[in-house]
Write a protein that holds these residues in place. Structure first.
Motif, mmCIF file in Angstrom:
data_model
loop_
_atom_site.group_PDB
_atom_site.id
_atom_site.type_symbol
_atom_site.label_atom_id
_atom_site.label_comp_id
_atom_site.label_asym_id
_atom_site.label_seq_id
_atom_site.Cartn_x
_atom_site.Cartn_y
_atom_site.Cartn_z
ATOM 1 N N SER A 264 -1.492 3.439 -2.068
ATOM 2 C CA SER A 264 -2.990 3.222 -2.159
ATOM 3 C C SER A 264 -3.394 2.713 -0.772
ATOM 4 O O SER A 264 -2.664 2.864 0.104
ATOM 5 C CB SER A 264 -3.273 1.983 -3.171
ATOM 6 N N SER A 265 -4.825 2.615 -0.592
ATOM 7 C CA SER A 265 -5.232 1.925 0.790
ATOM 8 C C SER A 265 -5.082 0.685 0.943
ATOM 9 O O SER A 265 -4.792 -0.011 -0.093
ATOM 10 C CB SER A 265 -6.811 2.378 0.761
ATOM 11 N N GLN A 266 -4.839 0.101 2.234
ATOM 12 C CA GLN A 266 -4.925 -1.261 2.322
ATOM 13 C C GLN A 266 -6.042 -2.128 1.820
ATOM 14 O O GLN A 266 -5.875 -3.045 1.375
ATOM 15 C CB GLN A 266 -4.505 -1.553 3.724
ATOM 16 N N ALA B 252 0.917 -1.158 0.090
ATOM 17 C CA ALA B 252 0.005 0.085 -0.003
ATOM 18 C C ALA B 252 0.903 1.312 -0.005
ATOM 19 O O ALA B 252 0.690 2.245 -0.823
ATOM 20 C CB ALA B 252 -0.737 0.059 1.205
ATOM 21 N N GLU B 253 1.948 1.213 0.487
ATOM 22 C CA GLU B 253 2.948 2.273 0.784
ATOM 23 C C GLU B 253 3.648 2.517 -0.533
ATOM 24 O O GLU B 253 3.644 3.800 -1.034
ATOM 25 C CB GLU B 253 3.659 2.271 2.051
#
Length: 315
Positions: free
Chosen positions: A66-68, A61-62
């Protein structure tokens, strides 16, 4: 037909970039499929990140910003295609994601058959200025990390309503705004026509004033006049707001400014004449300090045929 999204420039930047991304990804999907790879363009970032080795969902995600939850869904889709696999890490709370042999083969095909041609196509569309475009995108991303648009909006947004002074250029607005509401509810009387067609001579020159309220994106939406009728006496008259400004409280904003202006002009008596049918306006006048007054009706009420309400400002 006008391209509305492009016409509104930065105001609809997000919509324009989304539209562009959809077109680019639509073509990219066909190119990837033709190369024999089942993944979608939006999943390429994850697969590229995993080429460096196994990563947790949080690390992925990092890596792609983006979002987990979004990454978790994408990983499930790629696992169904047998392009990635998940393995329990030493920390039981984490699972590591890695490329399968099929995933490694797919990325090899992407690097050979997809990215080189896509890179050249993008550079051609950018007129050889791909690096400049990407630098600008990076600048916007960094700016949003520093201060999101929502925060900047709250700090930079101009006032929705603003007061403007009378000018010959605004004389037409004075006429049209008042003629609109008067003709909708009543009829233009000779007194109305004289004032609306000659605001400089009838209102301003004898010591009165005319103000306008301007709304962001709509222009001038309302107007009001102070007509001097005697020493220290002023009639608040010809107040109207366009129908397009309903709900903005433009009338209240304008009336409040006009009351303040009357005080600055030394008004000792501030009054108005209206009709019972103007219920919304009468409610506003009462809210801001006007009271029904029989003396005002006796002294000034005969000025208009439609006048059956007279009010005096008492603060």
């Amino acid at each position: 037909m006008t391209d509305v999204i492009a016409h509104h420039r930065g105001v609809l930047l997000g919509s324009r970039l989304k539209r562009l991304a959809e077109r680019l990804q639509g073509d990219a999907a066909q190119i990837i499929q033709a190369a024999g790879v089942q993944a979608q363009p939006g999943q390429m970032g994850l697969l590229a990140a995993l080429e460096e080795g196994p990563l947790t969902v949080g690390q992925l995600a990092e890596a792609i910003g983006s979002s987990q939850p979004g990454v978790t869904r994408a990983i499930g889709q790629l696992a169904a295609l047998e392009l990635v696999q998940t393995v329990q890490g030493s920390d039981l709370r984490q699972r590591h994601v890695s490329l399968t042999a099929a995933g490694q083969e797919a990325m090899a095909r992407v690097r050979m058959h997809v990215w080189p041609g896509v890179g050249l196509a993008v550079d051609e569309m950018c007129g050889g200025e791909t690096d400049a475009l990407l630098a600008l995108v990076a600048r916007v991303e960094a700016a949003m990390d520093e201060s999101p648009m929502l925060e900047r909006y709250g700090r930079l947004k101009p006032p929705v309503l603003a007061i403007r002074e009378f000018s010959e250029e605004r004389a037409r607005d004075f006429h049209d705004i008042n003629a609109e509401w008067i003709e909708t509810m009543f009829r233009l009387e000779p007194t109305d026509r004289e004032v609306l067609e000659n605001p400089q001579r009838c209102i301003v020159a004898p010591g009165g004033t005319i103000l306008f309220v301007e709304a962001q994106g709509l222009g001038v939406v309302g107007t009001c006049a102070l007509q001097k009728t005697g020493e220290g006496a002023f009639e608040l008259t010809k107040m109207g707001v366009r129908a397009s400004a309903r709900g903005l409280k433009a009338g209240e904003f304008l009336l409040d400014a006009m009351i303040e202006r009357a005080g600055a002009m030394g008004a000792e008596k501030l009054y108005l004449l209206t009709n019972k049918r103007c219920e919304a306006a009468i409610h506003l006048y009462e809210k801001l300090g006007f009271r029904h007054d029989a003396g005002i009706m006796a002294d000034y009420g005969a000025r208009y045929e439609r006048c059956d309400v007279a009010m005096l400002y008492t603060g």
